[in-house]
Scaffold this motif. Structure first.
Motif, PDB file in Angstrom:
ATOM      1  N   SER A  98      51.791  85.828  23.961  1.00 47.33           N
ATOM      2  CA  SER A  98      50.362  85.790  23.044  1.00 47.33           C
ATOM      3  C   SER A  98      48.964  84.860  23.905  1.00 47.33           C
ATOM      4  O   SER A  98      50.044  84.161  24.271  1.00 47.33           O
ATOM      5  CB  SER A  98      51.573  85.420  22.102  1.00 47.33           C
ATOM      6  N   ASN A  99      48.283  84.483  22.997  1.00 53.20           N
ATOM      7  CA  ASN A  99      47.709  83.438  23.387  1.00 53.20           C
ATOM      8  C   ASN A  99      48.420  82.019  23.556  1.00 53.20           C
ATOM      9  O   ASN A  99      48.458  81.291  23.947  1.00 53.20           O
ATOM     10  CB  ASN A  99      46.201  83.451  22.650  1.00 53.20           C
ATOM     11  N   GLU A 100      49.406  82.160  22.282  1.00 52.87           N
ATOM     12  CA  GLU A 100      50.198  80.975  21.536  1.00 52.87           C
ATOM     13  C   GLU A 100      51.069  80.841  22.918  1.00 52.87           C
ATOM     14  O   GLU A 100      51.695  79.980  23.311  1.00 52.87           O
ATOM     15  CB  GLU A 100      50.522  81.383  20.274  1.00 52.87           C
ATOM     16  N   GLU A 101      51.675  81.487  23.316  1.00 53.35           N
ATOM     17  CA  GLU A 101      52.888  81.773  24.292  1.00 53.35           C
ATOM     18  C   GLU A 101      52.184  81.257  25.565  1.00 53.35           C
ATOM     19  O   GLU A 101      52.982  80.478  26.754  1.00 53.35           O
ATOM     20  CB  GLU A 101      53.186  83.473  24.626  1.00 53.35           C
ATOM     21  N   ILE A 102      50.856  81.873  26.106  1.00 49.52           N
ATOM     22  CA  ILE A 102      50.273  81.494  27.039  1.00 49.52           C
ATOM     23  C   ILE A 102      49.960  79.655  27.351  1.00 49.52           C
ATOM     24  O   ILE A 102      50.167  78.960  28.201  1.00 49.52           O
ATOM     25  CB  ILE A 102      48.750  82.398  27.725  1.00 49.52           C
ATOM     26  N   MET A 103      49.472  79.341  25.908  1.00 47.92           N
ATOM     27  CA  MET A 103      49.529  78.554  25.785  1.00 47.92           C
ATOM     28  C   MET A 103      50.895  77.087  26.295  1.00 47.92           C
ATOM     29  O   MET A 103      50.361  76.088  26.731  1.00 47.92           O
ATOM     30  CB  MET A 103      49.032  77.730  24.807  1.00 47.92           C
ATOM     31  N   GLU A 104      52.021  77.951  25.591  1.00 50.65           N
ATOM     32  CA  GLU A 104      53.141  77.208  25.269  1.00 50.65           C
ATOM     33  C   GLU A 104      53.458  77.187  26.798  1.00 50.65           C
ATOM     34  O   GLU A 104      54.465  75.627  27.699  1.00 50.65           O
ATOM     35  CB  GLU A 104      53.992  77.042  24.788  1.00 50.65           C
ATOM     36  N   LEU A 105      53.569  78.309  27.350  1.00 51.50           N
ATOM     37  CA  LEU A 105      53.481  77.647  29.369  1.00 51.50           C
ATOM     38  C   LEU A 105      52.544  77.673  30.248  1.00 51.50           C
ATOM     39  O   LEU A 105      53.179  76.339  30.780  1.00 51.50           O
ATOM     40  CB  LEU A 105      53.314  79.506  29.979  1.00 51.50           C
ATOM     41  N   ALA A 106      52.144  77.089  29.423  1.00 51.33           N
ATOM     42  CA  ALA A 106      50.919  76.067  30.832  1.00 51.33           C
ATOM     43  C   ALA A 106      51.521  74.614  30.655  1.00 51.33           C
ATOM     44  O   ALA A 106      51.452  73.407  30.815  1.00 51.33           O
ATOM     45  CB  ALA A 106      49.632  75.928  30.147  1.00 51.33           C
ATOM     46  N   MET A 107      51.163  74.712  29.207  1.00 51.07           N
ATOM     47  CA  MET A 107      51.799  72.855  28.828  1.00 51.07           C
ATOM     48  C   MET A 107      53.634  73.098  29.086  1.00 51.07           C
ATOM     49  O   MET A 107      53.891  71.440  29.469  1.00 51.07           O
ATOM     50  CB  MET A 107      52.407  73.356  27.083  1.00 51.07           C
ATOM     51  N   THR A 108      54.236  73.910  28.980  1.00 48.96           N
ATOM     52  CA  THR A 108      55.529  73.207  29.746  1.00 48.96           C
ATOM     53  C   THR A 108      55.380  73.341  31.909  1.00 48.96           C
ATOM     54  O   THR A 108      56.561  72.378  31.949  1.00 48.96           O
ATOM     55  CB  THR A 108      56.565  74.919  30.081  1.00 48.96           C
ATOM     56  N   VAL A 109      54.313  74.065  32.181  1.00 52.19           N
ATOM     57  CA  VAL A 109      54.080  73.721  33.526  1.00 52.19           C
ATOM     58  C   VAL A 109      53.319  72.164  33.239  1.00 52.19           C
ATOM     59  O   VAL A 109      53.768  71.348  34.380  1.00 52.19           O
ATOM     60  CB  VAL A 109      53.586  74.351  34.381  1.00 52.19           C
ATOM     61  N   GLY A 110      52.744  71.799  32.877  1.00 50.40           N
ATOM     62  CA  GLY A 110      51.860  70.693  32.784  1.00 50.40           C
ATOM     63  C   GLY A 110      53.171  69.364  32.531  1.00 50.40           C
ATOM     64  O   GLY A 110      52.774  68.353  33.132  1.00 50.40           O
ATOM     65  N   LEU A 111      53.631  69.635  31.662  1.00 55.35           N
ATOM     66  CA  LEU A 111      55.044  68.640  31.285  1.00 55.35           C
ATOM     67  C   LEU A 111      55.771  68.683  32.619  1.00 55.35           C
ATOM     68  O   LEU A 111      55.768  67.498  32.998  1.00 55.35           O
ATOM     69  CB  LEU A 111      55.932  69.352  30.218  1.00 55.35           C
ATOM     70  N   SER A 112      56.489  70.160  32.973  1.00 58.44           N
ATOM     71  CA  SER A 112      56.942  69.430  34.164  1.00 58.44           C
ATOM     72  C   SER A 112      56.454  68.507  35.617  1.00 58.44           C
ATOM     73  O   SER A 112      57.343  67.825  35.902  1.00 58.44           O
ATOM     74  CB  SER A 112      57.676  71.095  34.876  1.00 58.44           C
ATOM     75  N   ALA A 113      55.148  68.951  35.680  1.00 64.06           N
ATOM     76  CA  ALA A 113      54.255  68.527  36.352  1.00 64.06           C
ATOM     77  C   ALA A 113      54.473  66.451  36.463  1.00 64.06           C
ATOM     78  O   ALA A 113      54.885  65.721  37.447  1.00 64.06           O
ATOM     79  CB  ALA A 113      52.740  68.551  36.616  1.00 64.06           C
TER      80      ALA A 113
END
Length: 141
Positions: A98-113
């Motif tokens: 879902s769009n929400e899950e894609i946003m959470e995935l993007a935020m997860t990768v960004g937070l990791s960085a």
């Protein structure tokens, strides 16, 4: 930072498996000495196997990775290494999440960085109490 991390762990739609695959692959690309062992422990707590942990750089070599697992790993690697996703990868994300899950995935990768860079700056050690705590967790984390 803590509000974002808490939301990604406790209030997220994205599964814990995909979250941990993303955290760990991004941390591997960044060669983060702190989050790699931490998220290896967390990955085990959500059912990621030793074979899967060993195959994250070459996911096609691991028969237990499904197409969505591989997509999460590719996305996490691409976003971390090049800051680009590409139309084909994004189209695949839209089919799988879902769009929400894609946003959470993007935020997860960004937070990791972000966290990887903080640990690199301060050369944070993975202390025994953190290892002991994380190794006893079962999801929700």
């Amino acid at each position: 930072f803590l509000h974002i991390a808490e939301a990604l762990y406790l209030d997220a739609s994205l599964s814990a498996r995909y979250r941990e695959l993303a955290y760990l692959r991004a941390s591997q690309v960044n060669n983060c000495h702190y989050w790699i062992p931490t998220h290896q422990m967390l990955s085990r707590s959500v059912g990621i196997t030793e074979q899967e942990l060993a195959s994250m750089e070459t996911p096609d070599s691991c028969p237990s990775f499904n197409d969505v697992d591989k997509l999460v790993l590719i996305y996490s690697e691409n976003l971390t290494a090049t800051n680009e996703v590409g139309d084909e990868v994004y189209a695949r994300l839209q089919k799988a999440f879902s769009n929400e899950e894609i946003m959470e995935l993007a935020m997860t990768v960004g937070l990791s960085a972000m966290v990887n860079r903080v640990h690199a700056t301060f050369e944070t050690d993975v202390d025994d109490s953190t290892q002991d705590f994380v190794s006893t967790l079962s999801c929700p984390l």
